[in-house]
Design a protein around this motif. Structure first.
Motif, PDB file in Angstrom:
ATOM      1  N   ALA A  55       0.833  -1.206   0.000  1.00  0.00           N
ATOM      2  CA  ALA A  55       0.000   0.000   0.000  1.00  0.00           C
ATOM      3  C   ALA A  55       0.869   1.259   0.000  1.00  0.00           C
ATOM      4  CB  ALA A  55      -0.935  -0.003   1.206  1.00  0.00           C
ATOM      5  N   TYR A  56       1.926   1.271   0.801  1.00  0.00           N
ATOM      6  CA  TYR A  56       2.823   2.432   0.858  1.00  0.00           C
ATOM      7  C   TYR A  56       3.414   2.737  -0.512  1.00  0.00           C
ATOM      8  CZ  TYR A  56       7.076   5.096   1.730  1.00  0.00           C
ATOM      9  OH  TYR A  56       8.073   6.029   1.671  1.00  0.00           O
ATOM     10  N   PHE A  57       3.937   1.700  -1.175  1.00  0.00           N
ATOM     11  CA  PHE A  57       4.561   1.932  -2.467  1.00  0.00           C
ATOM     12  C   PHE A  57       3.540   2.273  -3.548  1.00  0.00           C
ATOM     13  CE2 PHE A  57       8.157  -0.262  -0.462  1.00  0.00           C
ATOM     14  CZ  PHE A  57       9.133   0.699  -0.704  1.00  0.00           C
ATOM     15  N   MET A  58       2.330   1.758  -3.465  1.00  0.00           N
ATOM     16  CA  MET A  58       1.296   2.129  -4.426  1.00  0.00           C
ATOM     17  C   MET A  58       0.950   3.612  -4.282  1.00  0.00           C
ATOM     18  SD  MET A  58      -1.233  -1.154  -4.491  1.00  0.00           S
ATOM     19  CE  MET A  58      -2.392  -0.359  -5.573  1.00  0.00           C
ATOM     20  N   PHE A  59       0.760   4.093  -3.049  1.00  0.00           N
ATOM     21  CA  PHE A  59       0.470   5.505  -2.837  1.00  0.00           C
ATOM     22  C   PHE A  59       1.655   6.379  -3.236  1.00  0.00           C
ATOM     23  CE2 PHE A  59      -2.770   3.913   0.244  1.00  0.00           C
ATOM     24  CZ  PHE A  59      -3.870   4.430  -0.427  1.00  0.00           C
ATOM     25  N   ARG A  60       2.848   5.893  -2.984  1.00  0.00           N
ATOM     26  CA  ARG A  60       4.040   6.658  -3.353  1.00  0.00           C
ATOM     27  C   ARG A  60       4.147   6.787  -4.875  1.00  0.00           C
ATOM     28  NH1 ARG A  60      10.256   4.912  -2.452  1.00  0.00           N
ATOM     29  NH2 ARG A  60      11.164   6.816  -3.234  1.00  0.00           N
ATOM     30  N   ILE A  61       3.895   5.707  -5.603  1.00  0.00           N
ATOM     31  CA  ILE A  61       3.935   5.752  -7.059  1.00  0.00           C
ATOM     32  C   ILE A  61       2.851   6.688  -7.587  1.00  0.00           C
ATOM     33  CG2 ILE A  61       3.486   4.373  -9.137  1.00  0.00           C
ATOM     34  CD1 ILE A  61       4.908   2.050  -7.677  1.00  0.00           C
ATOM     35  N   ALA A  62       1.648   6.613  -7.021  1.00  0.00           N
ATOM     36  CA  ALA A  62       0.555   7.477  -7.470  1.00  0.00           C
ATOM     37  C   ALA A  62       0.878   8.947  -7.203  1.00  0.00           C
ATOM     38  CB  ALA A  62      -0.740   7.082  -6.769  1.00  0.00           C
ATOM     39  N   ARG A  63       1.460   9.237  -6.051  1.00  0.00           N
ATOM     40  CA  ARG A  63       1.811  10.623  -5.730  1.00  0.00           C
ATOM     41  C   ARG A  63       2.899  11.147  -6.661  1.00  0.00           C
ATOM     42  NH1 ARG A  63       4.252  10.916  -0.301  1.00  0.00           N
ATOM     43  NH2 ARG A  63       6.120  10.595  -1.508  1.00  0.00           N
ATOM     44  N   ARG A  64       3.907  10.333  -6.939  1.00  0.00           N
ATOM     45  CA  ARG A  64       4.981  10.760  -7.843  1.00  0.00           C
ATOM     46  C   ARG A  64       4.454  10.961  -9.253  1.00  0.00           C
ATOM     47  NH1 ARG A  64      10.086   7.100  -7.539  1.00  0.00           N
ATOM     48  NH2 ARG A  64      10.809   8.713  -8.948  1.00  0.00           N
ATOM     49  N   GLU A  65       3.523  10.102  -9.667  1.00  0.00           N
ATOM     50  CA  GLU A  65       2.946  10.244 -11.000  1.00  0.00           C
ATOM     51  C   GLU A  65       2.159  11.542 -11.097  1.00  0.00           C
ATOM     52  OE1 GLU A  65      -0.113  10.179 -13.975  1.00  0.00           O
ATOM     53  OE2 GLU A  65      -0.541   9.866 -11.866  1.00  0.00           O
ATOM     54  N   LYS A  66       1.444  11.884 -10.043  1.00  0.00           N
ATOM     55  CA  LYS A  66       0.652  13.119 -10.038  1.00  0.00           C
ATOM     56  C   LYS A  66       1.564  14.348 -10.054  1.00  0.00           C
ATOM     57  CE  LYS A  66      -3.231  15.207  -7.628  1.00  0.00           C
ATOM     58  NZ  LYS A  66      -4.146  15.090  -6.497  1.00  0.00           N
ATOM     59  N   GLU A  67       2.682  14.304  -9.349  1.00  0.00           N
ATOM     60  CA  GLU A  67       3.609  15.441  -9.313  1.00  0.00           C
ATOM     61  C   GLU A  67       4.266  15.684 -10.667  1.00  0.00           C
ATOM     62  OE1 GLU A  67       6.446  14.619  -6.273  1.00  0.00           O
ATOM     63  OE2 GLU A  67       5.008  14.899  -4.649  1.00  0.00           O
ATOM     64  N   HIS A  68       4.567  14.614 -11.395  1.00  0.00           N
ATOM     65  CA  HIS A  68       5.300  14.725 -12.657  1.00  0.00           C
ATOM     66  C   HIS A  68       4.386  14.621 -13.875  1.00  0.00           C
ATOM     67  CE1 HIS A  68       9.042  14.650 -10.466  1.00  0.00           C
ATOM     68  NE2 HIS A  68       8.657  13.562  -9.842  1.00  0.00           N
ATOM     69  N   PHE A  69       3.096  14.770 -13.668  1.00  0.00           N
ATOM     70  CA  PHE A  69       2.139  14.621 -14.758  1.00  0.00           C
ATOM     71  C   PHE A  69       2.184  15.838 -15.682  1.00  0.00           C
ATOM     72  CE2 PHE A  69      -2.240  15.057 -16.441  1.00  0.00           C
ATOM     73  CZ  PHE A  69      -2.262  13.901 -17.196  1.00  0.00           C
ATOM     74  N   ASP A  70       2.246  15.586 -16.982  1.00  0.00           N
ATOM     75  CA  ASP A  70       2.236  16.657 -17.976  1.00  0.00           C
ATOM     76  C   ASP A  70       0.788  16.936 -18.379  1.00  0.00           C
ATOM     77  OD1 ASP A  70       2.761  18.480 -19.913  1.00  0.00           O
ATOM     78  OD2 ASP A  70       3.834  17.106 -21.253  1.00  0.00           O
ATOM     79  N   PRO A  71       0.279  18.141 -18.098  1.00  0.00           N
ATOM     80  CA  PRO A  71      -1.125  18.444 -18.421  1.00  0.00           C
ATOM     81  C   PRO A  71      -1.444  18.373 -19.908  1.00  0.00           C
ATOM     82  CG  PRO A  71      -0.197  20.132 -16.988  1.00  0.00           C
ATOM     83  CD  PRO A  71       0.919  19.233 -17.393  1.00  0.00           C
ATOM     84  N   ALA A  72      -0.440  18.417 -20.765  1.00  0.00           N
ATOM     85  CA  ALA A  72      -0.693  18.333 -22.202  1.00  0.00           C
ATOM     86  C   ALA A  72      -1.309  16.991 -22.579  1.00  0.00           C
ATOM     87  CB  ALA A  72       0.609  18.546 -22.969  1.00  0.00           C
ATOM     88  N   TYR A  73      -1.101  15.980 -21.754  1.00  0.00           N
ATOM     89  CA  TYR A  73      -1.632  14.648 -22.050  1.00  0.00           C
ATOM     90  C   TYR A  73      -2.951  14.360 -21.352  1.00  0.00           C
ATOM     91  CZ  TYR A  73       2.997  13.921 -23.924  1.00  0.00           C
ATOM     92  OH  TYR A  73       4.158  14.038 -24.647  1.00  0.00           O
ATOM     93  N   ALA A  74      -3.511  15.356 -20.679  1.00  0.00           N
ATOM     94  CA  ALA A  74      -4.761  15.153 -19.954  1.00  0.00           C
ATOM     95  C   ALA A  74      -5.946  15.203 -20.911  1.00  0.00           C
ATOM     96  CB  ALA A  74      -4.931  16.215 -18.877  1.00  0.00           C
ATOM     97  N   ASP A  75      -6.907  14.340 -20.683  1.00  0.00           N
ATOM     98  CA  ASP A  75      -8.144  14.377 -21.461  1.00  0.00           C
ATOM     99  C   ASP A  75      -9.046  15.449 -20.879  1.00  0.00           C
ATOM    100  OD1 ASP A  75      -7.349  12.283 -23.069  1.00  0.00           O
ATOM    101  OD2 ASP A  75      -8.243  10.767 -21.760  1.00  0.00           O
TER     102      ASP A  75
END
Length: 71
Positions: A43-63
């Motif tokens: 659970a810790y690593f899943m939340f950590r991966i999700a948080r890192r993905e959200k921080e580094h997300f490029d809005p150009a690829y958002a629907d």
């Protein structure tokens, strides 16, 4: 349970006697702790991966969100 002790191997028999006759209970408790630690780590690593993905997300690829028409 005490009738099974003479048929156990010497290591298991000695461990059960030294454990106060509750060695099976302690082993189940230990396994529960191991399982909970593994689930917590996952659970810790899943939340950590999700948080890192959200921080580094490029809005150009958002629907773009297009709401449904209300009928």
């Amino acid at each position: 349970m005490t009738s099974i002790i003479p048929f156990a191997c010497s290591t298991c028999r000695v461990t059960m006697i030294e454990g106060g006759g509750d060695a099976a209970g302690w082993s189940i408790f230990f396994l529960l702790v191991v399982i909970l630690a593994m689930l917590g780590g996952i659970a810790y690593f899943m939340f950590r991966i999700a948080r890192r993905e959200k921080e580094h997300f490029d809005p150009a690829y958002a629907d773009d969100y297009v709401p449904r028409d209300s009928e």
